[in-house]
Design a protein around this motif. Sequence first.
Motif, short mmCIF file in Angstrom:
data_model
loop_
_atom_site.label_atom_id
_atom_site.label_comp_id
_atom_site.label_asym_id
_atom_site.label_seq_id
_atom_site.Cartn_x
_atom_site.Cartn_y
_atom_site.Cartn_z
N ALA A 117 0.89 -1.15 -0.05
CA ALA A 117 0.02 -0.11 0.09
C ALA A 117 0.67 1.23 -0.02
CB ALA A 117 -0.92 -0.01 1.03
N ILE A 118 0.87 2.27 -1.11
CA ILE A 118 1.64 3.15 -1.18
C ILE A 118 0.64 4.38 -0.86
CG2 ILE A 118 3.10 4.70 -2.57
CD1 ILE A 118 3.46 2.15 -4.50
N ARG A 119 0.77 5.16 0.34
CA ARG A 119 -0.05 6.10 0.81
C ARG A 119 0.67 7.35 0.58
NH1 ARG A 119 -1.46 6.92 5.24
NH2 ARG A 119 -3.56 7.36 4.62
N LEU A 137 -4.91 2.66 10.33
CA LEU A 137 -4.42 1.59 9.54
C LEU A 137 -3.60 0.60 10.27
CD1 LEU A 137 -4.37 3.38 6.09
CD2 LEU A 137 -6.36 1.72 7.05
N GLU A 138 -2.83 1.26 11.29
CA GLU A 138 -1.82 0.39 12.01
C GLU A 138 -2.25 -1.04 12.57
OE1 GLU A 138 1.83 -0.39 13.67
OE2 GLU A 138 1.34 0.78 12.40
N ILE A 175 -7.48 4.10 -3.49
CA ILE A 175 -8.24 4.63 -2.51
C ILE A 175 -7.86 6.08 -2.37
CG2 ILE A 175 -9.05 4.73 -0.20
CD1 ILE A 175 -7.99 1.96 0.02
N VAL A 176 -9.12 7.08 -2.92
CA VAL A 176 -9.00 8.26 -3.10
C VAL A 176 -9.61 8.86 -1.77
CG1 VAL A 176 -9.64 10.42 -4.21
CG2 VAL A 176 -9.09 8.30 -5.42
N GLU A 182 -11.78 -0.92 7.53
CA GLU A 182 -12.58 -1.75 6.56
C GLU A 182 -12.55 -1.66 5.49
OE1 GLU A 182 -13.87 -1.07 10.86
OE2 GLU A 182 -13.71 0.40 9.11
N VAL A 183 -12.53 -0.31 4.73
CA VAL A 183 -12.22 -0.31 3.10
C VAL A 183 -10.83 -0.82 2.91
CG1 VAL A 183 -12.07 1.48 1.71
CG2 VAL A 183 -13.97 1.50 3.14
N PHE A 184 -9.70 -0.56 3.63
CA PHE A 184 -8.52 -0.67 3.27
C PHE A 184 -8.42 -2.35 3.37
CE2 PHE A 184 -4.10 -1.49 4.84
CZ PHE A 184 -3.50 -0.79 3.87
#
Length: 164
Positions: free
Chosen positions: A57-59, A75-76, A147-148, A154-156
Amino acid sequence: MNPLRILPFLLLSVLLTGCEQNVTAAKTDSPAPAFTLERLDGPAVHFPEQYRGQVVAIRFWADWCPYCHAEMQALEPVYRQYRDRGLAILAVNVLQPLETVRPFVQGLDISYEVLLDPQGAVTRDYRVMGLPMTFIVDRQGVIRARIVGESTPEVFERAIATLL
């Protein structure tokens, strides 16, 4: 709305809009653009070479982003749950100096990688036009989801589940 609150978004748009017509935009089902960036702590990261066989995942984020702080912390637990199954998170800071990034990250209590993109080159390569933005890359280095905006755990988790 206070005009000063939108100033960072306008500045980001101006800095990231360039004349580079030859850069391939990062699109779903296309190879993720390669990059080398400095870590907040430690040696540089070479993507995708160092992450072959992992779901990445590149955030993209910044400290002025009103959603980035809570999202990074949220997200951790997902990262800790799935890192042993091959999940990596690369949190790419956009256009900020080390002196700004370090204290912000120290207050987050996160264990995933924080990278610095002080000139915005990688941010431009990925065509990031707002923060936060996340690209999910499969084990073969292909972008499978984007993901914008702010993501919930939950989405992640749904975005990475079928790739792990």
